[in-house]
Design a protein around this motif. Structure first.
Motif, mmCIF file in Angstrom:
data_model
loop_
_atom_site.group_PDB
_atom_site.id
_atom_site.type_symbol
_atom_site.label_atom_id
_atom_site.label_comp_id
_atom_site.label_asym_id
_atom_site.label_seq_id
_atom_site.Cartn_x
_atom_site.Cartn_y
_atom_site.Cartn_z
ATOM 1 N N GLU A 1 28.825 6.790 58.977
ATOM 2 C CA GLU A 1 30.253 7.134 58.930
ATOM 3 C C GLU A 1 30.537 8.138 57.814
ATOM 4 O O GLU A 1 31.268 9.112 58.002
ATOM 5 N N LEU B 1 31.262 13.887 56.104
ATOM 6 C CA LEU B 1 30.732 15.071 55.422
ATOM 7 C C LEU B 1 30.518 16.215 56.412
ATOM 8 O O LEU B 1 30.895 17.360 56.157
ATOM 9 N N ALA B 2 29.905 15.892 57.564
ATOM 10 C CA ALA B 2 29.594 16.920 58.562
ATOM 11 C C ALA B 2 30.853 17.623 59.058
ATOM 12 O O ALA B 2 30.837 18.831 59.311
ATOM 13 N N LYS B 3 31.938 16.880 59.177
ATOM 14 C CA LYS B 3 33.164 17.455 59.741
ATOM 15 C C LYS B 3 33.777 18.530 58.853
ATOM 16 O O LYS B 3 34.606 19.319 59.325
ATOM 17 N N TRP C 1 31.567 20.204 56.386
ATOM 18 C CA TRP C 1 30.498 20.894 55.676
ATOM 19 C C TRP C 1 30.147 22.255 56.273
ATOM 20 O O TRP C 1 30.146 23.277 55.601
ATOM 21 N N ASP C 2 29.817 22.266 57.547
ATOM 22 C CA ASP C 2 29.165 23.438 58.132
ATOM 23 C C ASP C 2 29.983 24.075 59.237
ATOM 24 O O ASP C 2 29.443 24.807 60.054
ATOM 25 N N VAL C 3 31.265 23.799 59.264
ATOM 26 C CA VAL C 3 32.054 24.189 60.423
ATOM 27 C C VAL C 3 32.385 25.680 60.477
ATOM 28 O O VAL C 3 32.955 26.154 61.454
ATOM 29 N N ASP C 4 32.003 26.427 59.443
ATOM 30 C CA ASP C 4 32.275 27.868 59.449
ATOM 31 C C ASP C 4 31.023 28.705 59.733
ATOM 32 O O ASP C 4 31.048 29.923 59.613
ATOM 33 N N CYS D 1 28.388 10.153 56.443
ATOM 34 C CA CYS D 1 27.714 11.423 56.745
ATOM 35 C C CYS D 1 28.499 12.213 57.796
ATOM 36 O O CYS D 1 28.559 13.443 57.739
ATOM 37 N N TRP D 2 29.115 11.512 58.738
ATOM 38 C CA TRP D 2 29.954 12.190 59.737
ATOM 39 C C TRP D 2 31.183 12.798 59.067
ATOM 40 O O TRP D 2 31.596 13.916 59.373
#
Lengths: 155, 53
Positions: B10, B15-17, B19-22, B12-13
């Motif tokens: 949870e 964080l993912a949302k 972190w790298d979305v660009d 980590c998700w």
């Protein structure tokens, strides 16, 4: 390098980087510099020089002593324990974190079932509609973030 | 031998949302130390392991 040339180089590198990612998203595979050269109508040598600059800038990771893309985070160009199944296509992720970064980046549903290379435990992660639906297991970070790039392959 | 750290899926998700979305933007650039620290703090990743300095 004068400022005009530097600006042109940066513009080229941005285009090469984005074209690499678009290819990865569309095919699941990393493009060769020759593929990028064709798309952008540049020479292969110019594309390769851009690959090297992007590698130095840590925007991509080339396999050691080659011009082959190894990683373009969150994607891996080679098989890993982290196979991300999406409605679009499957992808390889570099790690469990990247297996979540892929659906976050693409805005797609995804499921990853992986075995922890450290403890052997099963890790299952399902993303649907932007929500984490099921999650079994935990995510182990072996390397602190400040040391990620000392050995990015191990990380 | 590094012991590392363990976080929930949870977390980590979360964080993912952010972190790298660009990554698929033409103007993507690597994050600064300050930006990374702010993201880690936002999702509760704190302490010596997550310190970048």
């Amino acid at each position: 390098m004068n400022s005009h040339l530097q600006q042109e180089t940066e513009t080229l590198d941005r285009a090469v980087r984005l074209t690499i990612y678009r290819h990865l998203v569309d095919t699941g595979e990393a493009p060769a510099a020759a593929d990028i050269a064709k798309v952008l109508n540049i020479s292969q040598l110019i594309a390769e020089k851009s690959y090297l600059r992007l590698d130095t800038a840590r925007a991509i990771v080339l396999a050691p002593s080659t011009m082959n893309i190894w990683m373009a985070h969150p994607f891996s160009a080679v098989p890993t324990p982290y196979r991300v199944q999406t409605g679009k296509r499957p992808y390889w992720a570099n790690c469990a974190w990247d297996a979540l970064n892929i659906p976050a980046l693409l805005g797609v549903d995804a499921q990853t079932v992986a075995h922890c290379p450290d403890c052997g435990g099963v890790l299952t992660m399902t993303i649907r509609g932007g929500q984490l639906l099921s999650a079994e297991g935990v995510i182990h970070f072996a390397v602190p973030p400040r040391r990620f790039w000392e050995n990015i392959g191990f990380t | 031998m590094m012991r590392g750290d363990v976080i929930s899926v949870e977390q980590c998700w979360a964080l993912a949302k952010i972190w790298d979305v660009d990554r698929l933007r033409i103007d993507w650039r690597r994050k600064t130390v300050e930006e990374i620290e702010a993201i880690f703090d936002k999702v509760g990743l704190r302490g010596p392991f997550w310190s970048l300095r």
